[in-house]
Design a protein around this motif. Structure first.
Motif, PDB file in Angstrom:
ATOM      1  N   UNK A 115       0.832  -1.206   0.000  1.00 22.67           N
ATOM      2  CA  UNK A 115       0.000   0.000   0.000  1.00 22.67           C
ATOM      3  C   UNK A 115       0.866   1.256   0.000  1.00 22.67           C
ATOM      4  N   UNK A 116       1.876   1.269   0.842  1.00 22.23           N
ATOM      5  CA  UNK A 116       2.747   2.443   0.915  1.00 22.23           C
ATOM      6  C   UNK A 116       3.505   2.640  -0.395  1.00 22.23           C
ATOM      7  N   UNK A 117       3.990   1.546  -0.980  1.00 26.69           N
ATOM      8  CA  UNK A 117       4.722   1.658  -2.240  1.00 26.69           C
ATOM      9  C   UNK A 117       3.821   2.177  -3.359  1.00 26.69           C
ATOM     10  N   UNK A 118       2.623   1.600  -3.483  1.00 20.01           N
ATOM     11  CA  UNK A 118       1.731   1.966  -4.583  1.00 20.01           C
ATOM     12  C   UNK A 118       1.225   3.395  -4.455  1.00 20.01           C
ATOM     13  N   UNK A 119       1.005   3.849  -3.232  1.00 15.70           N
ATOM     14  CA  UNK A 119       0.482   5.199  -3.009  1.00 15.70           C
ATOM     15  C   UNK A 119       1.596   6.214  -2.774  1.00 15.70           C
ATOM     16  N   UNK A 120       2.830   5.772  -2.947  1.00 20.60           N
ATOM     17  CA  UNK A 120       4.004   6.655  -2.931  1.00 20.60           C
ATOM     18  C   UNK A 120       4.146   7.400  -1.610  1.00 20.60           C
TER      19      UNK A 120
END
Length: 329
Positions: A115-120
């Protein structure tokens, strides 16, 4: 003791059904929970999952509010670092107005790397972003211009409207069973939402931190989250057969998200983790687990294991409401 149910609107591939049915079932369970005597319903947030784990909490809470009259409507949890705090303040205020002042806003830092990676959003910043979000929410809901300068957010002379119905603002909850969560909740004067298995010393730390920062612990509540789940049935063995594959899916999902090995079959499930059985056995199991946590004001648990047929979930909740809740009155 108050009791609430926890819904995720999940639709696992193994038991996949039309999304409209999943959402209708979840809304029905929420309204039926109010009629049965549950005090609250709570929704939790995740993103980019194979089963559609509910990604947007406020529209769902508003939809439940339209079908109910008095049940409290909470988030357990909303992932604070993945939100812009001004937008969060606006969305929460509008939802509080639409629900006639029934919103309970629970937030947490989150943990799932995807989630953190995809939402930057850098995962390493999740704690400090959550702290700043709490500070900004309180300022934003005051209904006056404010400025803020932090590590992640900076605003100059902004005013958030509308104001929430509840004053000074909807109840704020911090979720998690760690020392960091307890300290965060106590420092900022928030209610606390730990897992039922959280050690009592964590809750003691929460209350001592409240006092240290000038807050009276008597003004704050602790809600225990029962995870992985409760399933009430007439016969424990039959009930276990009904729910075990759904609990396997539930537990394996979390194991995968935390980077741990998953289980190949339901035979590997640690059955003692779950409360499955007749009402009296469920009540006894809850009492034993609550002893380790100390004083608790509310218990919430999954209203429906992922993919479980709606009639079986409904039967479990009805049995809980009729036979378990009165034992804690």
């Amino acid at each position: 003791m108050k009791f609430g149910i926890w819904l995720e609107f999940r639709n696992p591939p193994r038991w996949k059904r039309p999304w409209s049915e999943i959402y209708e079932d979840s809304l029905s369970l929420a309204s039926e929970a109010e009629a049965a005597g549950f005090e609250s319903v709570w929704l939790s947030e995740h993103h980019l999952t194979e089963d559609g784990y509910l990604p947007s909490l406020f529209p769902a809470l508003a939809a439940i509010a339209a079908r109910t009259e008095r049940i409290r409507l909470g988030t357990a949890m909303l992932l604070a670092p993945l939100q812009h705090p001004l937008r969060l303040a606006e969305d929460a205020a509008v939802t509080d107005l639409l629900t006639s002042g029934r919103l309970e806003l629970g937030i947490a830092p989150g943990y799932r790397e995807k989630e953190f990676d995809a939402l930057d959003v850098p995962r390493a910043e999740r704690g400090s972003r959550t702290d700043e979000t709490v500070e900004i929410l309180r300022e934003a809901w005051a209904g006056r211009p404010f400025s803020f300068t932090g590590r992640h957010f900076r605003f100059n002379d902004v005013t958030v409207t509308p104001e929430p119905l509840q004053r000074p603002h909807p109840p704020l909850w911090i979720g998690g069973g760690s020392r960091a969560a307890a300290v965060r909740a106590g420092r900022y004067g928030c209610h606390f939402l730990p897992d039922l298995g959280t050690p009592a010393e964590i809750v003691d730390l929460y209350r001592s931190t409240l006092r240290e920062h000038g807050h009276d612990p008597a003004d704050f509540e602790v809600t225990a989250v029962v995870s992985p789940g409760i399933y009430v049935c007439e016969d424990a063995e039959q009930g276990w057969e009904e729910v075990k594959e759904h609990y396997l899916y539930l537990l394996n999902t979390y194991m995968e998200w935390f980077g741990n090995p998953t289980m190949a079959s339901a035979d590997e499930l640690p059955r003692e983790m779950f409360l499955v059985g007749p009402p009296d056995a469920i009540a006894d199991g809850l009492r034993q687990r609550l002893k380790s946590l100390g004083q608790v004001d509310r218990v919430i648990f999954f209203g429906r294991a992922p993919g479980l047929p709606i009639d079986e979930a409904r039967r479990s909740l009805d049995l809980f409401a009729e036979h378990v809740i009165p034992q804690f009155a």
